[in-house]
Design an enzyme around this catalytic site. Structure first.
Site, mmCIF file in Angstrom:
data_model
loop_
_atom_site.group_PDB
_atom_site.id
_atom_site.type_symbol
_atom_site.label_atom_id
_atom_site.label_comp_id
_atom_site.label_asym_id
_atom_site.label_seq_id
_atom_site.Cartn_x
_atom_site.Cartn_y
_atom_site.Cartn_z
ATOM 1 C CB SER A 18 -0.955 -0.033 1.194
ATOM 2 O OG SER A 18 -1.906 0.996 1.119
ATOM 3 C CG HIS A 63 -6.023 -0.143 -1.176
ATOM 4 N ND1 HIS A 63 -5.152 0.431 -2.074
ATOM 5 C CD2 HIS A 63 -5.414 -0.101 0.033
ATOM 6 C CE1 HIS A 63 -4.052 0.796 -1.431
ATOM 7 N NE2 HIS A 63 -4.186 0.490 -0.153
#
Length: 308
Positions: free
Chosen positions: A86, A189
């Site tokens: 991430s 996300h």
């Protein structure tokens, strides 16, 4: 081949940068980066409590700064591969030479602010799903109108979306699956982050990236990206797309990675790698959390890095 990994949000711990400030120049560097990030990275890494460093707008530049600080004390010339989870991918991109440290910190700061703002638009959340049949887990996520935000491998998938959908998932988990609600601001996300992606497109347009000088894996699909401009575009897309750490680990195995160093705050990615890449040929792992861990990391680079 040796891989250096940069962790993502959720790995931070109160005071985790405190021992690093004993190294010459570290505090000055953090002060410089604080000016770029618009937050006090020294305070956040040393004196802030758990709630303060849970704030997405603060956490993201803090994690990138931590990875880059520690990496400055490693002989990276012998490191063949970098990857990050991430927001950790920004740190990995800087270590691969795609971004300058300053660009990585600036992007992380904007990313954190914009994702926090997107979270405030609608109540959403995330839940970790441990165990279970992978297909059944994905089916259950879809059945409740949720998204598989993180597919981390090692039997771990993170669902994200509406609070109502998460409540139903917790109440009706798939067989042999444990569901744990996560203390996060929203559904990272997923398409809920579209406003953040739009804002980051403008930020990305101000960056002049270089092509990577070592293998750099992308969270989008676990592949190695050899073009700096493409990597920056992927960093923007990553905000709304699932983190495919499972595919990144598959690439580590395919490339024959035999050594792994996780940068601070280390432990999460090392644990996933240990559970996924086990048995004969499993990589040797060093978790780099304090300067006391630097000798072990340097030794691993000396023994494995040169065989990349």
């Amino acid at each position: 081949m040796l891989a250096v990994l940069s962790p993502g949000q959720g790995s931070q711990k109160p005071g985790f940068l405190t021992p690093w400030l004993d190294l010459t120049g570290t505090e000055a560097r953090l002060r410089e980066w604080s000016a770029l990030a618009g937050v006090d990275l020294v305070h956040l890494g040393t004196a802030a409590d758990a709630d303060e460093i849970m704030d997405t707008a603060r956490t993201q530049p803090l994690l990138v700064a931590a990875a880059l600080l520690a990496a400055e004390h490693l002989p990276l010339d012998s490191v063949g591969l970098t990857a990050g989870h991430s927001v950790g991918e920004l740190g990995a991109a800087a270590l691969a030479g795609v971004l300058t440290p300053e660009a990585a910190i600036t992007f992380a700061s904007a990313r954190g602010r914009e994702m926090a703002a997107a979270c405030a638009l609608e109540p959403t959340g995330m839940a970790a799903m441990l165990g279970g049949d992978p297909d059944e887990v994905l089916s259950a996520i879809a059945a409740h109108g949720l998204h598989p935000a993180n597919r981390n491998g090692a039997g771990q998938t993170v669902a994200a979306g509406s609070l109502d959908g998460l409540d139903k998932l917790v109440a009706e988990p798939p067989a042999r699956t444990r569901v744990i609600r996560l203390k996060v601001a929203g559904a990272f996300h997923t398409p809920y982050m579209a406003p953040a992606a739009s804002a980051l497109t403008a930020v990305a347009a101000q960056i002049t990236p270089a092509d990577p000088v070592r293998t750099l894996l992308s969270n989008l699909d676990g592949t190695a990206v050899d073009n700096g401009q493409e990597l920056v575009q992927r960093l923007v897309r990553q905000v709304t797309a699932p983190v495919r750490w499972d595919l990144c680990m598959r690439t580590l195995a395919d490339l024959g990675v035999t050594g792994v160093i996780e940068l601070p705050p280390a432990g999460t990615l090392a644990g996933l790698v240990k559970r996924e890449l086990k048995g004969e040929g499993a990589p040797e792992i060093v978790t780099l959390n304090t300067p006391d861990d630097l000798p072990a990391a340097r030794d691993l680079i000396a023994r494995i890095g040169g065989r990349s």
